[in-house]
Structures are given as structure tokens and as C-alpha cells.
Write a protein that holds these residues in place. Structure first.
Motif, mmCIF file in Angstrom:
data_model
loop_
_atom_site.group_PDB
_atom_site.id
_atom_site.type_symbol
_atom_site.label_atom_id
_atom_site.label_comp_id
_atom_site.label_asym_id
_atom_site.label_seq_id
_atom_site.Cartn_x
_atom_site.Cartn_y
_atom_site.Cartn_z
ATOM 1 N N THR A 1 8.178 -7.723 -1.745
ATOM 2 C CA THR A 1 7.742 -7.689 -3.138
ATOM 3 C C THR A 1 7.410 -6.268 -3.577
ATOM 4 O O THR A 1 7.788 -5.825 -4.669
ATOM 5 C CB THR A 1 6.501 -8.584 -3.321
ATOM 6 N N VAL A 2 6.698 -5.525 -2.718
ATOM 7 C CA VAL A 2 6.338 -4.145 -3.042
ATOM 8 C C VAL A 2 7.592 -3.291 -3.219
ATOM 9 O O VAL A 2 7.699 -2.485 -4.158
ATOM 10 C CB VAL A 2 5.423 -3.564 -1.941
ATOM 11 N N GLY B 1 1.450 -0.265 -3.728
ATOM 12 C CA GLY B 1 1.610 -0.306 -2.281
ATOM 13 C C GLY B 1 0.271 -0.402 -1.568
ATOM 14 O O GLY B 1 0.126 -1.122 -0.579
ATOM 15 N N LEU B 2 -0.720 0.338 -2.078
ATOM 16 C CA LEU B 2 -2.055 0.322 -1.485
ATOM 17 C C LEU B 2 -2.648 -1.084 -1.532
ATOM 18 O O LEU B 2 -3.178 -1.592 -0.531
ATOM 19 C CB LEU B 2 -2.949 1.314 -2.223
ATOM 20 N N ALA C 1 5.747 3.722 -2.299
ATOM 21 C CA ALA C 1 5.170 2.379 -2.153
ATOM 22 C C ALA C 1 4.832 2.096 -0.701
ATOM 23 O O ALA C 1 3.753 1.570 -0.386
ATOM 24 C CB ALA C 1 6.148 1.332 -2.685
ATOM 25 N N MET C 2 5.730 2.449 0.212
ATOM 26 C CA MET C 2 5.478 2.215 1.632
ATOM 27 C C MET C 2 4.384 3.127 2.173
ATOM 28 O O MET C 2 3.653 2.751 3.097
ATOM 29 C CB MET C 2 6.768 2.402 2.426
ATOM 30 N N PHE C 3 4.244 4.323 1.603
ATOM 31 C CA PHE C 3 3.140 5.192 2.009
ATOM 32 C C PHE C 3 1.806 4.544 1.632
ATOM 33 O O PHE C 3 0.871 4.506 2.448
ATOM 34 C CB PHE C 3 3.270 6.563 1.356
ATOM 35 N N GLY D 1 1.078 4.784 -9.994
ATOM 36 C CA GLY D 1 1.058 3.331 -10.121
ATOM 37 C C GLY D 1 1.780 2.655 -8.970
ATOM 38 O O GLY D 1 1.323 1.642 -8.444
ATOM 39 N N ILE D 2 2.940 3.217 -8.581
ATOM 40 C CA ILE D 2 3.683 2.674 -7.440
ATOM 41 C C ILE D 2 2.851 2.791 -6.165
ATOM 42 O O ILE D 2 2.807 1.864 -5.348
ATOM 43 C CB ILE D 2 5.026 3.424 -7.288
ATOM 44 N N PHE D 3 2.170 3.935 -5.987
ATOM 45 C CA PHE D 3 1.321 4.124 -4.808
ATOM 46 C C PHE D 3 0.192 3.093 -4.780
ATOM 47 O O PHE D 3 -0.111 2.502 -3.735
ATOM 48 C CB PHE D 3 0.741 5.536 -4.809
#
Length: 572
Positions: A236-237, A98-99, A253-255, A93-95
Motif C-alpha cells: 500500500t505504501v 512511510g513512517l 516511502a521505504m526510508f 508527505g511521502i516520508f
């Protein structure tokens, strides 16, 4: 089956995707224990690294009762499997957050016009198409490296415990609220968030170097030059990744963010002909910024609501929260149809088809929320709203809950009843709010005890109440077969009498509020710090079945309750 309602709800989720992932929604309660590390909102069994550091010497068990029946063992296996899936789903979900943030950043005015220029640089400088693609891949890889390094630095600088402290502390939640309002003002055109010009120029100068170093600084130039547009999205992310309580959250998230940002540059370098199909830059790019500004405002209110509930300000009650969201999304709809303009907007000569469709969905979402002002459950977004008990006017309040589903005659004499019941408990439930009182009642009535560790700001708890506990069959099953104890872990308003205050032997902290007492009890008794947590005990305080986190499948949860009932009867 597809329907307009499903499309409407799906858009609501899309608008709120920056708040929480669609599955494995993580809790964001405000438990203020300095050295307690809080995990995601669903129980993560078998994950000892999410527990507080003070518990290094504690021996963790599965929580299974040796006297449990075969059916209990089956449920235990299902619960363990579900928890493992939810732990992975939370990171996914975090990924995905970020996406989505990366794709939105690509549409920003600071990045979108740069794509043709950057791709042309690769194609003209390269001797072959293969070389151009190789250079673009290197460029994209460095974009990912730079942003992932940023996420890792945040975790390293603060540490996982500090990240959880940020997510669970009222002061920081208020700071997040102010920060998101600041970001929204930037998107609306009030000002631009920029990095120091000297720093930007130095990075840009080094991008002229050849080889890998040159491509690295080209990627770094993209990051710093576009910061005025992407900064609020990145902030925000990262904030939302931090409040998930996972140490890998910021990096994951940054990935996702950088991966989405790098894809277009590599894709267009591989297929330059696609550049002709790209829409031309124009006023629509600024419209994307403004729409994101409205979404930032809506998200900011969630953080303010966290603080309001935990400290019992009673300012941002459910109807006030809904009123603000209705106005925010209503203004967004008016902006989309050209009735509102901001300083950097160009004239809207006509409505494009995509803009028209989005405007229709936004206005439909507004209409969907309006009945909530009179107490409609709004199940699809109930997890994000303050509890319905905080609403002053509820048109269904006068409807009888049915026989056996109201409060008991002695309810008003229970500890903390007046503080919690009207504001927090769903209609038709008859809980206790103190563990010792509930245990005494369970022994007196010869019933098993269902302990619900919950929180004012636990998103998963609200979703469980709206989707599962509100089901008439589940509600009846709990009311008739269990004594229910709802223990709020994030309430700071209720102070314990001096005679009841103590220093926790588990954490070494002074326990002086009801919330801290319930938190300490959950950690010391069940070796868990996530909410919701459901524990079903016999009269000797022994687990009938393993504890469980959120389970949104009604039939599965019904079977879980029944297994505890069967285990209790088998012990007699």
C-alpha cells in the motif's frame, strides 16, 4: 481553536493518511499518454525533470508577462515560493506516509512479539551495554538499507516514466483496487501472504553468521518472516508513493517505513528496562490487522473511483461511494465494540479505554459522512470523494445561486456542456469546456480568460473547488470579471470528430479525445503537465500573471485574481 469537530476531522485525515499527505496533496489523474511523465498535483515551477522526455529541446520560461505591473511581480514571487515549498512538502508527505506505515507494521503480530527476543539477543550476547547498543544500531541500519534498496529497485526496474504510467493508467488503477481488496482479505484472516519456505529458511540460516554479514541477514530475516503481516502495508505504501509521480517516491516511502520499524529495536536495546512497560501480546494485535483491513477497503474504493470517473461508467457516483464508506467505517466501529468477530479474533471480555475512544471517533466519523448522502459538502474529505455533480439527489440543488451566479442563456449550446456541467462543475459557476469557444467569448465580452486545467480524479482540484472556489467572494470575482474555461485533461469518453483529430507536434501522439487535446494544449502552451493549473490570459492569449497551481489560502488566491484583473486593465 480545538473543538470536537476539529478532532473528528483530524481523525478523518488520520484514517485517510495512507491515501495522501496532509499537505502538498498530489494529483492522481488518469491521463493516458504513454510517454508523458506526470508530476504531483501542484505546479512545480523550475523542475524541468518532471516534464515529458519529448520536450528536451523546449525552452522553458518563467511565464511572466513583460507588461505586468509591480503587483504582478509580487504575486509571481509568492507563487514561485509556494511551488518550491509544495515540491518539498510532497516528498515529506511521502516520508510521513512511510513512517506511519512502519509504526503500524511494528504493531503487527509478526513483529511485535519479536522485539523482546531480538533485544534479549543483543543484550545477552554483548559484553557491555555499549556493545549491545552498537549491535542494535547496526541491525537497525541494515533494516533501513534493505527496505530503501527495495524502493530504489522498483524505480530502477520501472523507471520514473513507467511509475507515472502506473499511476495514471485506468487498467493499473483497477489492478490497484483489486490488490488492496486482496490485502484487506488477508488482514481479515482469509489467508496469509507468505514467501516461499525455502527462501525464508536460507535467509534464516545465514543470519547465524557473525559480524556484519550476520546482522544483515538478521535484518533480512525480519523482512521475510514478517512479510505475511507487513506485505500488505508495504504494498500500500509503495502504491501510494508511485501515484505521487516522484521518481524518489518509493525510496523515500521505504526510508520512512524502515526508519519507523528500526526505531523500537534500537530504543529498547538502549533502554532494556522499557521492555517491562510494553503491552503484552494478545488478541489486540489481531484487532490492529482487522482495522487496517477496513482501511485498505476504503482506500481501494478511491482507486476504483478514479477509473469510474475517467471512463464515465457512472457506477461509483458520490452517494454510492459515501454509502460504501459509511458501511465500511460503520462495520469497523461495530468490530471495535465487539459486535463483529473474525476467525482469528479472541473474545472481547471488556472494552479498554483506547479501544473505546477509537470506537467513538469512528462512529462520529460515520455520522459526519451521513449528511453527504443529501448533498452536504463534507469539505474535510471532499478532495477524496467523486465530484458532487455525480450525486443523483442533492437537497441544495433547488436553492438559487444568486444573481449573476447561474449559467448563461446560451450555456446549453456550448461544446461538451451536457457532458461536464452537471457532473463536474461546482454550483454557481458558468464555464466553457472548449478553449476556442472560451477565447471567443472573452474577446466578445472584453474580459480576461481564466483557464483551469483540471481532471476528474485530481485531488487538489477538488480541494481547491471545495475550499477556495466555493467561497462566495471568490466565486463572484470569477463570474463577474473572467470568462472561465474548465479543461479536463483526463476525459477519455469524449472522442474528437475525425476532422479535429491530429498528431501532436510536441509529443508525436495522435490526439483523438478531448482529454488528450487539453493535455497537449497545456504541455505545448504552458510547458506544464500538473493539475490544477490556472492560467489567466488577455485577448491576445498572453499571460497576464504567471500560472499557478493549487493555493488553498483564500486571501492569497483573491490577490492573485485581482493582480490579473489589474494587469488586464493596465493593458487597455
Amino acid at each position: 481553536m480545538f473543538s470536537f469537530k476539529n478532532a473528528l476531522i483530524a481523525f478523518g485525515w488520520l484514517l485517510l493518511i495512507s491515501i495522501t499527505p496532509l499537505k502538498g496533496i498530489s494529483q492522481d489523474t488518469l491521463i493516458n499518454i504513454d510517454d508523458v511523465e506526470f508530476s504531483s498535483g501542484q505546479e512545480e515551477t523550475g523542475s524541468t525533470d518532471t516534464l515529458i522526455s519529448d520536450l528536451e529541446g523546449v525552452e522553458f520560461s518563467s511565464g511572466e508577462d513583460t507588461a505586468a505591473t509591480d503587483s504582478t511581480a509580487t504575486v509571481a514571487s509568492a507563487v514561485d515560493s509556494t511551488d518550491d515549498q509544495e515540491a518539498n512538502t510532497s516528498l515529506w508527505g511521502i516520508f510521513i506516509e512511510g513512517l506511519l506505515g512502519g509504526f503500524l507494521a511494528f504493531l503487527m503480530p509478526c513483529i511485535f512479539p519479536m522485539v523482546p527476543l531480538t533485544v534479549s539477543f543483543f543484550t545477552k550476547k554483548s559484553a557491555s551495554k555499549l556493545q549491545a547498543v552498537s549491535q542494535a544500531l547496526t541491525y537497525g541500519l541494515f533494516i533501513i538499507v534493505i527496505y530503501v534498496a527495495l524502493g530504489m529497485l522498483i524505480t530502477i526496474a520501472f523507471g520514473p516514466e513507467a511509475m507515472n504510467a502506473l499511476s495514471t493508467n485506468g487498467i493499473f488503477n483497477f489492478f490497484f483496487f483489486l490488490m488492496l481488496v486482496f490485502f484487506a482479505a488477508s488482514f481479515f484472516g482469509a489467508f496469509e501472504i507468505t514467501l516461499p519456505s525455502k527462501f525464508v529458511n536460507k535467509i534464516d540460516e545465514k543470519s547465524d553468521k557473525g559480524g556484519l554479514i550476520g546482522y544483515f541477514f538478521m535484518a533480512a530475516s525480519l523482512a521475510v518472516v514478517s512479510f505475511s503481516c507487513t506485505g500488505p502495508i508495504i504494498g500500500t505504501v509503495l502504491v501510494n508513493a508511485a501515484v505521487k509521480g516522484d521518481r524518489l517516491g518509493p525510496a523515500i516511502a521505504m526510508f520512512g517505513f524502515s526508519f519507523a520499524l528500526a526505531i523500537p529495536f534500537v530504543l529498547f536495546a538502549m533502554f532494556p528496562a522499557l521492555l517491562k512497560s510494553m503491552p503484552k501480546s494478545g488478541g489486540w494485535l489481531n484487532s490492529v490487522k482487522v482495522v487496517l483491513g477496513f482501511l485498505e477497503l476504503a482506500l481501494a474504493l478511491k482507486f476504483l473511483s478514479n477509473v469510474d470517473l475517467a471512463y464515465n461508467w457512472q457506477f461509483l457516483d458520490r452517494e454510492v461511494f459515501l454509502s460504501l464508506w459509511i458501511v465500511i467505517f460503520g462495520l469497523m466501529g461495530l468490530y471495535l465494540i465487539g459486535k463483529i468477530k473474525f476467525s482469528h479474533d479472541s473474545d472481547l471480555k471488556y472494552m479498554s479505554v483506547p479501544r473505546t475512544i477509537i470506537a467513538i471517533i469512528v462512529f462520529s466519523f460515520v455520522v459526519y459522512m451521513v449528511p453527504g448522502m443529501w448533498g452536504a459538502p463534507l469539505k474535510s474529505i471532499a478532495a477524496f470523494l467523486p465530484p458532487i455533480g455525480t450525486q443523483d439527489f442533492d437537497i441544495s440543488a433547488g436553492v438559487a445561486a444568486g444573481p449573476g451566479h447561474g449559467t448563461s442563456a446560451d450555456a446549453n449550446s456550448r461544446k461538451y456542456f451536457s457532458h461536464f456541467h452537471d457532473r463536474a462543475t461546482i454550483k454557481g459557476m458558468d464555464p466553457y469546456y472548449d478553449y476556442d469557444e472560451a477565447l471567443a467569448a472573452a474577446r466578445a465580452q472584453d474580459k480576461p480568460l481564466l483557464v483551469d486545467f483540471t481532471g476528474w480524479n485530481c485531488v487538489n482540484c477538488r480541494k481547491m473547488e471545495a475550499d477556495v472556489w466555493s467561497d462566495p467572494g471568490i466565486k463572484q470575482m470569477i463570474n463577474e470579471n473572467f470568462i472561465l474555461a474548465e479543461l479536463y485533461v483526463d476525459d477519455y469518453d469524449l472522442k474528437l470528430p475525425e476532422s479535429e483529430q491530429f498528431v501532436s507536434p510536441t509529443t508525436g501522439k495522435k490526439i483523438n479525445t478531448v482529454g488528450r487535446k487539453n493535455t497537449d494544449f497545456q504541455i505545448s502552451k504552458f510547458n506544464s503537465n500538473s493539475q490544477p493549473l490556472y492560467a489567466m490570459l488577455d485577448n491576445d492569449e498572453q499571460l497576464l500573471v504567471p500560472t499557478s497551481g493549487a493555493n488553498y489560502n483564500i486571501e492569497s488566491y483573491r490577490a492573485y485574481l485581482q493582480s490579473a484583473i489589474d494587469a488586464y486593465k493596465a493593458k487597455k
